[in-house]
Scaffold this active site. Structure first.
Site, PDB file in Angstrom:
ATOM      1  N   ASP A   1     -12.740  10.195   7.009  1.00 38.20           N
ATOM      2  CA  ASP A   1     -12.876  10.346   8.527  1.00 38.20           C
ATOM      3  C   ASP A   1     -13.438  11.459   9.229  1.00 38.20           C
ATOM      4  O   ASP A   1     -14.306  11.143   9.921  1.00 38.20           O
ATOM      5  CB  ASP A   1     -11.717   9.617   9.371  1.00 38.20           C
ATOM      6  CG  ASP A   1     -11.342   8.271   9.393  1.00 38.20           C
ATOM      7  OD1 ASP A   1     -12.064   7.441   8.827  1.00 38.20           O
ATOM      8  OD2 ASP A   1     -10.070   7.930   9.410  1.00 38.20           O
TER       9      ASP A   1
ATOM     10  N   LYS B   1     -11.056   4.213  16.815  1.00 35.82           N
ATOM     11  CA  LYS B   1     -11.633   3.806  15.385  1.00 35.82           C
ATOM     12  C   LYS B   1     -11.330   2.407  15.247  1.00 35.82           C
ATOM     13  O   LYS B   1     -11.876   1.428  14.457  1.00 35.82           O
ATOM     14  CB  LYS B   1     -10.922   4.560  14.400  1.00 35.82           C
ATOM     15  CG  LYS B   1     -11.365   4.300  12.962  1.00 35.82           C
ATOM     16  CD  LYS B   1     -10.550   5.010  11.880  1.00 35.82           C
ATOM     17  CE  LYS B   1     -10.813   4.619  10.500  1.00 35.82           C
ATOM     18  NZ  LYS B   1      -9.869   5.273   9.378  1.00 35.82           N
TER      19      LYS B   1
ATOM     20  N   PHE C   1      -7.788   9.755   8.583  1.00 35.89           N
ATOM     21  CA  PHE C   1      -7.285  10.142   7.411  1.00 35.89           C
ATOM     22  C   PHE C   1      -8.455  10.080   6.383  1.00 35.89           C
ATOM     23  O   PHE C   1      -9.683   9.679   6.818  1.00 35.89           O
ATOM     24  CB  PHE C   1      -6.291   9.166   6.796  1.00 35.89           C
ATOM     25  CG  PHE C   1      -6.698   7.545   6.495  1.00 35.89           C
ATOM     26  CD1 PHE C   1      -6.993   7.567   5.246  1.00 35.89           C
ATOM     27  CD2 PHE C   1      -6.933   6.922   7.429  1.00 35.89           C
ATOM     28  CE1 PHE C   1      -7.349   6.259   4.753  1.00 35.89           C
ATOM     29  CE2 PHE C   1      -7.100   5.513   7.123  1.00 35.89           C
ATOM     30  CZ  PHE C   1      -7.530   5.089   5.677  1.00 35.89           C
TER      31      PHE C   1
ATOM     32  N   THR D   1       0.728  -1.129  -0.072  1.00 35.54           N
ATOM     33  CA  THR D   1      -0.084  -0.004   0.064  1.00 35.54           C
ATOM     34  C   THR D   1       0.822   1.357   0.018  1.00 35.54           C
ATOM     35  O   THR D   1       1.851   1.097   0.528  1.00 35.54           O
ATOM     36  CB  THR D   1      -1.174  -0.139   1.137  1.00 35.54           C
ATOM     37  OG1 THR D   1      -1.738   1.152   1.099  1.00 35.54           O
ATOM     38  CG2 THR D   1       0.022   0.074   2.484  1.00 35.54           C
ATOM     39  N   GLY D   2       0.405   2.307  -0.396  1.00 28.53           N
ATOM     40  CA  GLY D   2       1.168   3.506  -0.596  1.00 28.53           C
ATOM     41  C   GLY D   2       0.156   4.655   0.287  1.00 28.53           C
ATOM     42  O   GLY D   2       0.804   5.626   0.439  1.00 28.53           O
TER      43      GLY D   2
ATOM     44  N   GLY E   1      -2.319   6.130   6.011  1.00 32.55           N
ATOM     45  CA  GLY E   1      -3.199   6.099   6.877  1.00 32.55           C
ATOM     46  C   GLY E   1      -3.776   4.273   7.064  1.00 32.55           C
ATOM     47  O   GLY E   1      -3.717   3.976   8.092  1.00 32.55           O
ATOM     48  N   LYS E   2      -3.853   3.875   5.864  1.00 29.24           N
ATOM     49  CA  LYS E   2      -4.003   2.262   5.841  1.00 29.24           C
ATOM     50  C   LYS E   2      -3.103   1.715   6.598  1.00 29.24           C
ATOM     51  O   LYS E   2      -3.413   0.744   7.661  1.00 29.24           O
ATOM     52  CB  LYS E   2      -4.284   2.020   4.578  1.00 29.24           C
ATOM     53  CG  LYS E   2      -5.516   2.020   3.810  1.00 29.24           C
ATOM     54  CD  LYS E   2      -5.326   1.426   2.534  1.00 29.24           C
ATOM     55  CE  LYS E   2      -6.712   1.912   1.744  1.00 29.24           C
ATOM     56  NZ  LYS E   2      -6.534   1.350   0.362  1.00 29.24           N
TER      57      LYS E   2
ATOM     58  N   ASP F   1      -8.468  -2.842  -0.138  1.00 30.93           N
ATOM     59  CA  ASP F   1      -9.170  -1.912  -1.035  1.00 30.93           C
ATOM     60  C   ASP F   1     -10.227  -1.575  -0.128  1.00 30.93           C
ATOM     61  O   ASP F   1     -11.185  -2.154   0.199  1.00 30.93           O
ATOM     62  CB  ASP F   1      -9.357  -2.762  -2.325  1.00 30.93           C
ATOM     63  CG  ASP F   1      -9.753  -1.529  -3.348  1.00 30.93           C
ATOM     64  OD1 ASP F   1      -8.536  -1.019  -3.982  1.00 30.93           O
ATOM     65  OD2 ASP F   1     -10.780  -1.215  -3.863  1.00 30.93           O
TER      66      ASP F   1
ATOM     67  N   GLU G   1      -5.021  -1.322 -10.427  1.00 29.90           N
ATOM     68  CA  GLU G   1      -6.228  -1.399  -9.773  1.00 29.90           C
ATOM     69  C   GLU G   1      -7.493  -1.693 -10.866  1.00 29.90           C
ATOM     70  O   GLU G   1      -7.831  -0.909 -11.572  1.00 29.90           O
ATOM     71  CB  GLU G   1      -6.745  -0.009  -8.796  1.00 29.90           C
ATOM     72  CG  GLU G   1      -5.779  -0.016  -7.498  1.00 29.90           C
ATOM     73  CD  GLU G   1      -6.532   0.578  -6.640  1.00 29.90           C
ATOM     74  OE1 GLU G   1      -7.843   0.764  -6.641  1.00 29.90           O
ATOM     75  OE2 GLU G   1      -5.815   1.091  -5.450  1.00 29.90           O
TER      76      GLU G   1
HETATM   77  P1  IMP Z   1      -8.408   2.503  -2.270  1.00 32.79           P
HETATM   78  O1  IMP Z   1      -8.607   1.590  -1.379  1.00 32.79           O
HETATM   79  O2  IMP Z   1      -7.003   2.686  -2.332  1.00 32.79           O
HETATM   80  O3  IMP Z   1      -8.987   2.367  -3.494  1.00 32.79           O
HETATM   81  O4  IMP Z   1      -8.769   3.898  -1.856  1.00 32.79           O
HETATM   82  C1  IMP Z   1      -9.938   4.040  -0.931  1.00 32.79           C
HETATM   83  C2  IMP Z   1     -10.172   5.568  -0.505  1.00 32.79           C
HETATM   84  O5  IMP Z   1     -11.146   5.596   0.452  1.00 32.79           O
HETATM   85  C3  IMP Z   1      -9.042   6.292  -0.199  1.00 32.79           C
HETATM   86  O6  IMP Z   1      -9.384   7.807  -0.888  1.00 32.79           O
HETATM   87  C4  IMP Z   1      -8.791   6.421   1.076  1.00 32.79           C
HETATM   88  O7  IMP Z   1      -8.424   7.567   1.921  1.00 32.79           O
HETATM   89  C5  IMP Z   1     -10.348   6.278   1.584  1.00 32.79           C
HETATM   90  N1  IMP Z   1     -10.469   5.447   2.905  1.00 32.79           N
HETATM   91  C6  IMP Z   1     -10.273   4.181   3.011  1.00 32.79           C
HETATM   92  N2  IMP Z   1     -10.353   3.608   4.040  1.00 32.79           N
HETATM   93  C7  IMP Z   1     -10.643   4.899   4.770  1.00 32.79           C
HETATM   94  C8  IMP Z   1     -10.911   4.949   6.185  1.00 32.79           C
HETATM   95  O8  IMP Z   1     -10.998   4.112   7.104  1.00 32.79           O
HETATM   96  N3  IMP Z   1     -11.229   6.185   6.589  1.00 32.79           N
HETATM   97  C9  IMP Z   1     -11.233   7.142   5.747  1.00 32.79           C
HETATM   98  N4  IMP Z   1     -11.062   7.343   4.432  1.00 32.79           N
HETATM   99  C10 IMP Z   1     -10.723   5.918   3.964  1.00 32.79           C
END
Ligand code: IMP
Length: 184
Positions: free
Chosen positions: A145, A163, A142, A8-9, A12-13, A66, A37
């Site tokens: 949220d 959270k 992030f 992952t880049g 926050g994740k 994802d 993706e």
């Molecule tokens: P992807 O999983 O990389 O396709 O991106 C998911 C999108 O949802 C990104 O813009 C994340 O910042 C947002 N996102 C994913 N999980 C959360 C979370 O737990 N809180 C807030 N935003 C999230």
């Protein structure tokens, strides 16, 4: 400690997955090489494809995450397009789209994809229900949220520690670890 590579880049994740899995005895190693993706309506095939691709490329067992925000009155938008919408519109424009809407219910969904080289990918899904707030609140977490209201406070206000006990990501990781434990 068991080790697991997380492709992952998203900082926050990574922070959340590292903290959650540390409590379950895992050291999480971040890999930022990325993966293609897929464009799909559901997150599961996107996570499965990414996990298989990254695992085959790195020659290692890997996990990916994802995730997305699904707003009910908008028929699940932004859903699989959550990253694009966050980058190009951001929370203020999402709030604008929601102006005047009385049904503000929404679901955060996280799909953990896991794959070992040459094997079939597996997915583990977690969801949490909430509401779209009327304004951005809080500085924790992030992405979406600050606009995701969980029982009266946003994830931004509640912060990572809380959270991580109830989130979509926590619920998906609980299933993932249950499966990993059943394998050893
Ligand atoms: P992807 O999983 O990389 O396709 O991106 C998911 C999108 O949802 C990104 O813009 C994340 O910042 C947002 N996102 C994913 N999980 C959360 C979370 O737990 N809180 C807030 N935003 C999230």
């Amino acid at each position: 400690m068991r080790k697991i590579v997380f492709v992952t880049g998203n900082k926050g994740k990574f922070r959340e997955v590292k903290d959650i899995l540390a409590t379950k005895g895992f050291e999480v190693i971040q890999n930022t090489d990325g993966y293609p993706e897929l464009q799909e309506d559901d997150l599961e095939p996107i996570a499965a494809y990414g996990a298989r691709w990254a695992s085959d490329k790195l020659g290692l067992p890997v996990m990916v995450d994802d995730s997305g925000l699904f707003i009910n009155v908008l028929n699940g938008f932004p859903g699989p397009y959550s990253a694009f919408v966050e980058k190009n519109l951001g929370n203020p424009r999402v709030l604008k789209i929601m102006e005047g809407e009385t049904d503000r219910s929404a679901v955060f969904k996280s799909v953990i994809g896991y794959c070992e080289p040459g094997a079939e990918p597996l997915t583990f899904t977690g969801t949490v229900e909430g509401k779209i707030a009327f304004e951005e609140l809080g500085t924790g977490g992030f992405g979406y949220d600050p606009i995701f209201d969980y029982n009266g406070k946003t994830f931004g206000e509640l912060g990572d520690e809380f959270k991580n006990t109830v989130s979509h990501r926590r619920r998906a990781l609980d299933k993932f670890v249950e499966w990993l434990d059943s394998q050893s």
